[in-house]
Write a protein that holds these residues in place. Structure first.
Motif, PDB file in Angstrom:
ATOM      1  N   ASP A 186     -21.661  30.376  17.270  1.00 11.36           N
ATOM      2  CA  ASP A 186     -21.429  31.091  16.015  1.00 11.36           C
ATOM      3  C   ASP A 186     -19.965  31.085  15.587  1.00 11.36           C
ATOM      4  OD1 ASP A 186     -24.093  31.736  15.760  1.00 11.36           O
ATOM      5  OD2 ASP A 186     -23.894  33.615  16.875  1.00 11.36           O
ATOM      6  N   LEU A 187     -19.083  30.552  16.422  1.00  8.48           N
ATOM      7  CA  LEU A 187     -17.653  30.614  16.137  1.00  8.48           C
ATOM      8  C   LEU A 187     -17.259  29.973  14.804  1.00  8.48           C
ATOM      9  CD1 LEU A 187     -14.890  31.520  17.238  1.00  8.48           C
ATOM     10  CD2 LEU A 187     -14.695  29.287  18.354  1.00  8.48           C
ATOM     11  N   PRO A 188     -17.758  28.794  14.444  1.00  6.95           N
ATOM     12  CA  PRO A 188     -17.364  28.213  13.148  1.00  6.95           C
ATOM     13  C   PRO A 188     -17.741  29.060  11.943  1.00  6.95           C
ATOM     14  CG  PRO A 188     -18.293  26.530  14.561  1.00  6.95           C
ATOM     15  CD  PRO A 188     -18.545  27.833  15.241  1.00  6.95           C
ATOM     16  N   PHE A 189     -18.757  29.919  12.074  1.00 11.52           N
ATOM     17  CA  PHE A 189     -19.114  30.806  10.972  1.00 11.52           C
ATOM     18  C   PHE A 189     -18.097  31.920  10.796  1.00 11.52           C
ATOM     19  CE2 PHE A 189     -23.774  29.625  11.824  1.00 11.52           C
ATOM     20  CZ  PHE A 189     -23.726  28.613  10.885  1.00 11.52           C
ATOM     21  N   ALA A 190     -17.386  32.249  11.871  1.00 13.99           N
ATOM     22  CA  ALA A 190     -16.427  33.351  11.824  1.00 13.99           C
ATOM     23  C   ALA A 190     -14.996  32.892  11.565  1.00 13.99           C
ATOM     24  CB  ALA A 190     -16.473  34.136  13.138  1.00 13.99           C
ATOM     25  N   VAL A 191     -14.712  31.622  11.808  1.00 15.87           N
ATOM     26  CA  VAL A 191     -13.355  31.092  11.657  1.00 15.87           C
ATOM     27  C   VAL A 191     -13.262  30.322  10.347  1.00 15.87           C
ATOM     28  CG1 VAL A 191     -11.620  29.549  12.646  1.00 15.87           C
ATOM     29  CG2 VAL A 191     -13.029  30.963  14.142  1.00 15.87           C
ATOM     30  N   SER A 192     -12.182  30.553   9.610  1.00 13.77           N
ATOM     31  CA  SER A 192     -11.961  29.806   8.377  1.00 13.77           C
ATOM     32  C   SER A 192     -11.804  28.321   8.684  1.00 13.77           C
ATOM     33  CB  SER A 192     -10.703  30.329   7.677  1.00 13.77           C
ATOM     34  OG  SER A 192     -10.321  29.466   6.631  1.00 13.77           O
ATOM     35  N   PRO A 193     -12.386  27.429   7.865  1.00 11.53           N
ATOM     36  CA  PRO A 193     -12.199  25.990   8.094  1.00 11.53           C
ATOM     37  C   PRO A 193     -10.735  25.570   8.105  1.00 11.53           C
ATOM     38  CG  PRO A 193     -13.978  26.362   6.541  1.00 11.53           C
ATOM     39  CD  PRO A 193     -13.330  27.693   6.768  1.00 11.53           C
ATOM     40  N   VAL A 194      -9.915  26.231   7.289  1.00 12.90           N
ATOM     41  CA  VAL A 194      -8.490  25.900   7.280  1.00 12.90           C
ATOM     42  C   VAL A 194      -7.860  26.218   8.636  1.00 12.90           C
ATOM     43  CG1 VAL A 194      -6.271  26.429   6.208  1.00 12.90           C
ATOM     44  CG2 VAL A 194      -8.326  26.244   4.796  1.00 12.90           C
ATOM     45  N   ILE A 195      -8.245  27.338   9.225  1.00  7.72           N
ATOM     46  CA  ILE A 195      -7.716  27.710  10.541  1.00  7.72           C
ATOM     47  C   ILE A 195      -8.145  26.696  11.591  1.00  7.72           C
ATOM     48  CG2 ILE A 195      -7.702  29.480  12.314  1.00  7.72           C
ATOM     49  CD1 ILE A 195      -6.206  30.191   9.741  1.00  7.72           C
ATOM     50  N   SER A 196      -9.386  26.247  11.526  1.00  2.00           N
ATOM     51  CA  SER A 196      -9.842  25.246  12.495  1.00  2.00           C
ATOM     52  C   SER A 196      -9.056  23.951  12.344  1.00  2.00           C
ATOM     53  CB  SER A 196     -11.340  24.981  12.306  1.00  2.00           C
ATOM     54  OG  SER A 196     -11.606  24.388  11.043  1.00  2.00           O
ATOM     55  N   GLY A 197      -8.730  23.569  11.107  1.00  2.67           N
ATOM     56  CA  GLY A 197      -7.895  22.385  10.913  1.00  2.67           C
ATOM     57  C   GLY A 197      -6.509  22.566  11.499  1.00  2.67           C
ATOM     58  N   LEU A 198      -5.935  23.747  11.334  1.00  4.01           N
ATOM     59  CA  LEU A 198      -4.615  24.026  11.911  1.00  4.01           C
ATOM     60  C   LEU A 198      -4.652  23.980  13.435  1.00  4.01           C
ATOM     61  CD1 LEU A 198      -3.375  26.930   9.608  1.00  4.01           C
ATOM     62  CD2 LEU A 198      -2.524  24.580   9.671  1.00  4.01           C
ATOM     63  N   ILE A 199      -5.760  24.425  14.019  1.00  5.95           N
ATOM     64  CA  ILE A 199      -5.888  24.375  15.474  1.00  5.95           C
ATOM     65  C   ILE A 199      -5.840  22.926  15.962  1.00  5.95           C
ATOM     66  CG2 ILE A 199      -7.472  24.800  17.390  1.00  5.95           C
ATOM     67  CD1 ILE A 199      -8.372  27.313  15.911  1.00  5.95           C
ATOM     68  N   TYR A 200      -6.507  22.027  15.250  1.00  8.62           N
ATOM     69  CA  TYR A 200      -6.468  20.611  15.641  1.00  8.62           C
ATOM     70  C   TYR A 200      -5.066  20.034  15.496  1.00  8.62           C
ATOM     71  CZ  TYR A 200     -11.497  20.234  16.220  1.00  8.62           C
ATOM     72  OH  TYR A 200     -12.786  20.383  16.677  1.00  8.62           O
ATOM     73  N   ILE A 201      -4.327  20.483  14.493  1.00  2.21           N
ATOM     74  CA  ILE A 201      -2.938  20.019  14.364  1.00  2.21           C
ATOM     75  C   ILE A 201      -2.092  20.521  15.528  1.00  2.21           C
ATOM     76  CG2 ILE A 201      -0.848  20.276  12.982  1.00  2.21           C
ATOM     77  CD1 ILE A 201      -2.492  20.025  10.507  1.00  2.21           C
ATOM     78  N   LEU A 202      -2.317  21.777  15.941  1.00  4.15           N
ATOM     79  CA  LEU A 202      -1.582  22.311  17.088  1.00  4.15           C
ATOM     80  C   LEU A 202      -1.926  21.573  18.370  1.00  4.15           C
ATOM     81  CD1 LEU A 202      -1.810  26.161  16.405  1.00  4.15           C
ATOM     82  CD2 LEU A 202       0.200  24.681  16.167  1.00  4.15           C
ATOM     83  N   LEU A 203      -3.134  21.046  18.457  1.00  4.63           N
ATOM     84  CA  LEU A 203      -3.539  20.332  19.662  1.00  4.63           C
ATOM     85  C   LEU A 203      -3.106  18.869  19.648  1.00  4.63           C
ATOM     86  CD1 LEU A 203      -7.166  21.713  20.218  1.00  4.63           C
ATOM     87  CD2 LEU A 203      -5.133  22.234  21.559  1.00  4.63           C
ATOM     88  N   PHE A 204      -3.366  18.188  18.501  1.00  3.58           N
ATOM     89  CA  PHE A 204      -3.200  16.734  18.481  1.00  3.58           C
ATOM     90  C   PHE A 204      -2.089  16.258  17.553  1.00  3.58           C
ATOM     91  CE2 PHE A 204      -7.821  17.560  19.157  1.00  3.58           C
ATOM     92  CZ  PHE A 204      -7.869  17.192  20.499  1.00  3.58           C
ATOM     93  N   GLY A 205      -1.402  17.184  16.882  1.00  2.00           N
ATOM     94  CA  GLY A 205      -0.300  16.786  16.018  1.00  2.00           C
ATOM     95  C   GLY A 205       0.880  16.271  16.820  1.00  2.00           C
ATOM     96  N   LEU A 206       1.853  15.692  16.128  1.00  4.24           N
ATOM     97  CA  LEU A 206       3.006  15.095  16.800  1.00  4.24           C
ATOM     98  C   LEU A 206       3.767  16.124  17.619  1.00  4.24           C
ATOM     99  CD1 LEU A 206       4.488  12.434  17.161  1.00  4.24           C
ATOM    100  CD2 LEU A 206       5.916  13.029  15.180  1.00  4.24           C
ATOM    101  N   GLN A 207       3.811  17.378  17.139  1.00  2.00           N
ATOM    102  CA  GLN A 207       4.492  18.443  17.862  1.00  2.00           C
ATOM    103  C   GLN A 207       3.512  19.325  18.632  1.00  2.00           C
ATOM    104  OE1 GLN A 207       7.761  18.307  17.811  1.00  2.00           O
ATOM    105  NE2 GLN A 207       7.685  16.645  16.304  1.00  2.00           N
ATOM    106  N   GLY A 208       2.263  18.890  18.748  1.00  2.00           N
ATOM    107  CA  GLY A 208       1.257  19.684  19.437  1.00  2.00           C
ATOM    108  C   GLY A 208       1.262  19.475  20.936  1.00  2.00           C
TER     109      GLY A 208
END
Length: 299
Positions: free
Chosen positions: A114-136
């Motif tokens: 149920d987590l994706p229903f509670a988390v904003s899609p924009v926040i989920s995108g930011l999480i991927y940047i924090l994980l796989f971005g150049l500075q992640g």
């Protein structure tokens, strides 16, 4: 006895009459519902197609000859073609495990679904940047091995999978729980293996719910904007899906092309609605056929 039966019949008629709302109440509710649907559904849908064909049919189809538009359509189909099968496999496995077995961490798994229903899609995108971005966290290692996830197709696929993976599982879990596991236990007692039980007993019982979840998952995958917008980088012709391409065209005041591409998404919504209705009708018919008792032949 006759008087008592007459009294009960009169009371039943009184209850039925009392439970029927006045005509003005029914028509007021119906009118309010139709006005609401007209303002928030029919009018915007009509506006999309009106703007798309404002300069004629030729201009409408010319919008799809643009290389960037074709690239956006291909990328959208590619992302949906990868994300939907992955969610189908996950949804089947997760729902089967949750509905048929008891194990440690079952409640946690349901919460995570149920987590994706509670988390904003924009926040989920930011999480991927924090994980796989150049500075992640994994960014330096990925850059060292020349692996590109953010601002590339893999990042778009990951973001789409995240926002869409609850749809199949959430359709199947209550359906499997309602059906119980007596049929699977009977099949195993009769000598069927686990895979035979799944393919010949479990899957046929949930096929319409599975199809319903896949339809919703595909519609969300092709129309996702927030998470994809964050991880895509808006590279024109490379990482723009159809929703992102519509935004770029609209910001450039190319309204006909923007609404032309948007009309494809609107058609997808209409097709999804029609398919959803057909699946619901078929599932309802199957349930009614199963509930009807078989006729007893006279001997």
């Amino acid at each position: 006895m006759a008087g008592a039966a007459h009294l009960r019949a009169a009371q039943a008629r009184t209850v039925r009459i009392a439970s029927v709302d006045p005509a003005w109440v029914r028509w007021s509710v119906i009118t309010a519902s139709l006005v609401f649907l007209g303002l928030f559904l029919v009018v915007p849908l009509a506006a999309v197609f009106t703007e798309a064909f404002r300069k004629g049919v030729a201009a409408y189809f010319d919008s799809f000859r643009d290389t960037d538009a074709l690239a956006a359509i291909r990328l959208t189909l590619l992302v949906a073609g990868i994300a939907v099968p992955l969610n189908l496999v996950f949804g089947l496995a997760a729902s089967w495990a949750i509905a048929k077995f008891d194990f440690l961490g079952k409640s946690l798994l349901i919460t995570l679904i149920d987590l994706p229903f509670a988390v904003s899609p924009v926040i989920s995108g930011l999480i991927y940047i924090l994980l796989f971005g150049l500075q992640g966290y994994f960014g330096p290692w990925l850059a060292e091995h020349n692996i590109k996830i953010i601002f590339a197709v893999p990042g778009i696929i990951l973001a789409t999978v995240f926002v869409t993976f609850p749809f199949v599982a959430r359709e199947l879990i209550p359906l499997m729980q309602e059906q119980g596991h007596e049929e699977e236990e009977a099949a195993i007692v009769l000598g069927a293996s686990g895979w035979q039980t799944f393919w010949r007993v479990t899957l046929p019982n949930v096929k319409w719910g599975l199809l319903y979840g896949v339809i919703l998952c595909n519609a969300r995958a092709m129309g996702e904007f927030g998470a994809v917008s964050v991880v895509s980088g808006h590279l024109r012709g490379r990482t723009n899906t159809m929703p992102l391409h519509v935004e770029i065209l609209y910001n450039e005041y190319n309204f006909v092309a923007a609404f032309a591409v948007a009309s494809l998404l609107a058609l997808l919504a209409l097709v999804t609605l029609a398919a959803k209705t057909a699946v619901e009708w078929k599932a309802r018919q199957q349930f009614q056929d199963a509930a009807e008792p078989e006729p007893i032949e006279a001997t």
